[in-house]
Design an enzyme around this catalytic site. Structure first.
Site, PDB file in Angstrom:
ATOM      1  N   ASP A  26      66.637  20.079  54.410  1.00 31.74           N
ATOM      2  CA  ASP A  26      65.951  20.547  53.033  1.00 31.74           C
ATOM      3  C   ASP A  26      67.577  21.363  52.856  1.00 31.74           C
ATOM      4  OD1 ASP A  26      65.059  22.866  51.994  1.00 31.74           O
ATOM      5  OD2 ASP A  26      62.667  22.762  52.481  1.00 31.74           O
ATOM      6  N   LYS A  53      64.969  19.547  46.245  1.00 29.81           N
ATOM      7  CA  LYS A  53      64.352  20.682  45.501  1.00 29.81           C
ATOM      8  C   LYS A  53      64.954  21.708  44.486  1.00 29.81           C
ATOM      9  CE  LYS A  53      62.043  23.210  49.284  1.00 29.81           C
ATOM     10  NZ  LYS A  53      61.707  23.946  50.654  1.00 29.81           N
ATOM     11  N   SER A  73      51.840  20.493  52.539  1.00 27.91           N
ATOM     12  CA  SER A  73      52.342  21.154  53.029  1.00 27.91           C
ATOM     13  C   SER A  73      51.817  21.992  53.943  1.00 27.91           C
ATOM     14  CB  SER A  73      53.542  21.932  52.919  1.00 27.91           C
ATOM     15  OG  SER A  73      54.358  22.482  53.484  1.00 27.91           O
ATOM     16  N   LYS A 103      54.180  22.936  59.396  1.00 32.38           N
ATOM     17  CA  LYS A 103      55.353  23.361  60.053  1.00 32.38           C
ATOM     18  C   LYS A 103      55.740  23.872  61.779  1.00 32.38           C
ATOM     19  CE  LYS A 103      56.682  24.374  55.522  1.00 32.38           C
ATOM     20  NZ  LYS A 103      57.616  24.458  55.410  1.00 32.38           N
ATOM     21  N   GLY A 114      58.470  21.563  47.824  1.00 40.72           N
ATOM     22  CA  GLY A 114      57.597  22.386  46.845  1.00 40.72           C
ATOM     23  C   GLY A 114      57.743  23.639  47.519  1.00 40.72           C
ATOM     24  N   ASP A 141      58.175  20.215  59.815  1.00 39.61           N
ATOM     25  CA  ASP A 141      59.194  21.442  59.082  1.00 39.61           C
ATOM     26  C   ASP A 141      59.301  22.084  60.217  1.00 39.61           C
ATOM     27  OD1 ASP A 141      61.470  22.402  57.132  1.00 39.61           O
ATOM     28  OD2 ASP A 141      59.639  22.690  55.625  1.00 39.61           O
ATOM     29  N   GLU A 151      62.060  17.592  59.077  1.00 40.49           N
ATOM     30  CA  GLU A 151      63.027  18.214  58.382  1.00 40.49           C
ATOM     31  C   GLU A 151      63.374  19.725  59.082  1.00 40.49           C
ATOM     32  OE1 GLU A 151      60.216  19.438  55.141  1.00 40.49           O
ATOM     33  OE2 GLU A 151      61.780  20.295  53.691  1.00 40.49           O
ATOM     34  N   LYS A 157      51.963  17.218  56.068  1.00 41.12           N
ATOM     35  CA  LYS A 157      53.302  17.827  56.599  1.00 41.12           C
ATOM     36  C   LYS A 157      52.843  18.926  57.571  1.00 41.12           C
ATOM     37  CE  LYS A 157      57.698  21.173  54.938  1.00 41.12           C
ATOM     38  NZ  LYS A 157      58.260  21.120  53.632  1.00 41.12           N
TER      39      LYS A 157
HETATM   40  O1  OSB Z   1      60.350  24.743  53.738  1.00 38.17           O
HETATM   41  O2  OSB Z   1      59.538  23.169  51.952  1.00 38.17           O
HETATM   42  C1  OSB Z   1      59.726  24.729  52.614  1.00 38.17           C
HETATM   43  C2  OSB Z   1      57.334  26.493  50.989  1.00 38.17           C
HETATM   44  C3  OSB Z   1      58.079  27.971  51.024  1.00 38.17           C
HETATM   45  C4  OSB Z   1      59.160  27.838  51.316  1.00 38.17           C
HETATM   46  C5  OSB Z   1      59.871  26.284  51.528  1.00 38.17           C
HETATM   47  C6  OSB Z   1      59.268  25.635  51.789  1.00 38.17           C
HETATM   48  C7  OSB Z   1      57.744  25.528  51.824  1.00 38.17           C
HETATM   49  C8  OSB Z   1      56.759  24.823  52.197  1.00 38.17           C
HETATM   50  C9  OSB Z   1      55.725  24.472  51.088  1.00 38.17           C
HETATM   51  O3  OSB Z   1      57.057  23.117  52.482  1.00 38.17           O
HETATM   52  C10 OSB Z   1      55.415  23.183  50.063  1.00 38.17           C
HETATM   53  C11 OSB Z   1      54.982  23.664  49.188  1.00 38.17           C
HETATM   54  O4  OSB Z   1      55.119  23.887  48.158  1.00 38.17           O
HETATM   55  O5  OSB Z   1      53.484  22.718  48.640  1.00 38.17           O
HETATM   56 MG    MG Z   2      61.995  22.614  54.212  1.00 38.34          MG
END
Ligand code: OSB
Ligand code: MG
Length: 369
Positions: A238, A262, A135, A163, A290, A188, A213, A161
């Site tokens: 999510d 999660k 991510s 952001k 994650g 995401d 996402e 992924k």
């Molecule tokens: O939205 O998936 C999310 C990290 C912190 C809070 C929200 C998210 C995330 C990530 C990181 O996308 C995923 C990772 O742990 O590699």
């Molecule tokens: Mg997410």
């Protein structure tokens, strides 16, 4: 098993690189590490509530308060013979799934050790290694993003992924897609858009994304349903899915075609497994999200991701992607086929290095029966 001892530690780990999402930038990662003792065994848990209420309304401080003042007194000194007992004893209280999940993780660890089995096996896992991706946070500009993504591909990640947020969406996706035409790519938004942005989502729909996402608000299943009806790309929820009931209702109204599971967000591994089972029966693919976990939470994520319905790559990257030095050993390494091995030792299957844990602790408190 009588719960004799619980220790909370608020820790702060420096991230190797800042992580930017639509809700802010994180330079380091705060969480609470829980240690639970009973029957001569030690279990570890990680509560993934961060320092700000950006992802969830919970923060490290609210989780500390709810754990120490309400959840821990409900189980300390009590006879808990299975995880269901914990869930039942906490059911008098509402919300705070991240706090709940941290405590539940420590209990799962102990019970798996009692049975001398790896957590994955106790949960019903079948995959010895799980497909993973990375991510990538929002970067300075699209060119930098392409460089960062290229670096991860070189390391062996075959799913990425990125952001997105308003102003940093179609341009970023266009740049990455142009540079890597065959990459398994997904985005995401962390709920940064509204149904008024449908045209923008339709533009993203043309980039062959694996999924989009959480584009809209977490409490807005209805508009996610409206948006999904307009898109070829699956919407993945999510933040919207806090329970098995939410998952069932989201599928019923076709608010999404994929779910990011999660364990923290849904209040623990038991609920995560229930959502997995529902999706598995409904032929809805799931993957493990994650929260920038330490080795403790990462071990737990790998265990749940070994269940058969976790067919899409998880946000479970190698330890070195997050931290220069983790608090648990051994570090998780990426295999050449973009997978990570599920721990095989009893319980979570990692060793917590107490000296490192103490070094990153900001505060700790011990509760004894
Ligand atoms: O939205 O998936 C999310 C990290 C912190 C809070 C929200 C998210 C995330 C990530 C990181 O996308 C995923 C990772 O742990 O590699
Ligand atoms: Mg997410």
């Amino acid at each position: 098993m009588k719960i004799e001892y619980i220790e909370l530690r608020h820790i702060r780990m420096q991230l190797r690189a800042p992580f930017e999402t639509s809700f802010g930038v994180e330079l380091d990662r705060d969480c609470i590490i829980l240690q639970l003792r009973g029957e001569g065994l030690v279990g570890w848990g990680e509560c993934v509530a961060g320092i700000t209420p950006g992802y969830s309304y919970e923060t490290t401080m609210t989780a500390w308060h709810v754990l120490s003042d309400f959840f821990i007194p409900r189980i300390l000194g009590f006879e808990i013979s299975e995880v269901e007992d914990l869930r039942h004893r906490l059911s008098v209280y509402k919300g705070h799934p991240l706090a709940r999940a941290g405590l539940e993780m420590a209990l799962w660890d102990v019970f798996a050790q009692v049975n001398r089995k790896p957590l994955s096996m106790v949960l019903g896992g079948v995959q010895p290694r799980v497909p993973v991706g990375v991510s990538v946070g929002i970067q300075k500009d699209p060119e930098t993003l392409v460089d960062v993504v290229g670096e991860y591909i070189k390391q062996g990640y075959d799913r990425v992924k990125i952001k997105i947020k308003p102003g940093r969406d179609v341009g970023d996706v266009h740049a990455v897609r142009t540079a890597f035409p065959d990459l398994k790519l997904q985005v995401d938004a962390n709920s940064a858009y509204t149904i008024e942005d449908t045209a923008l989502m339709e533009a993203l729909d043309e980039y062959g994304l694996l999924l989009i996402e959480q584009p809209l608000a977490e409490d807005d299943l209805i508009d996610h349903g409206r948006l999904q009806a307009r898109l070829k790309t699956p919407i993945c929820l999510d933040e919207s899915i806090l329970s098995m009931r939410h998952a069932r209702q989201a599928l019923e109204i076709e608010a999404c075609r994929v779910i990011n599971i999660k364990p923290g967000r849904v209040g623990g591994l038991s609920e995560a497994k229930a959502i997995h089972n529902l999706c598995f029966e409904s032929k809805i693919p799931v993957w493990c999200g994650g929260m920038l976990e330490t080795g403790i939470g990462r071990a737990s994520n790998l265990a749940i991701a070994s269940l058969p319905g976790f067919t899409l790559p998880g946000d479970i990257s190698a330890s070195e992607r997050y931290y220069a030095e983790d608090i648990a050993e051994p570090p998780f390494m990426l295999n050449p086929d973009s997978t990570i091995d599920v721990p095989k030792a009893p319980g979570l299957g990692v060793n917590v290095i107490i000296e490192r844990l103490e070094r990153v602790s900001l505060r700790h408190e011990i509760f004894k029966a």
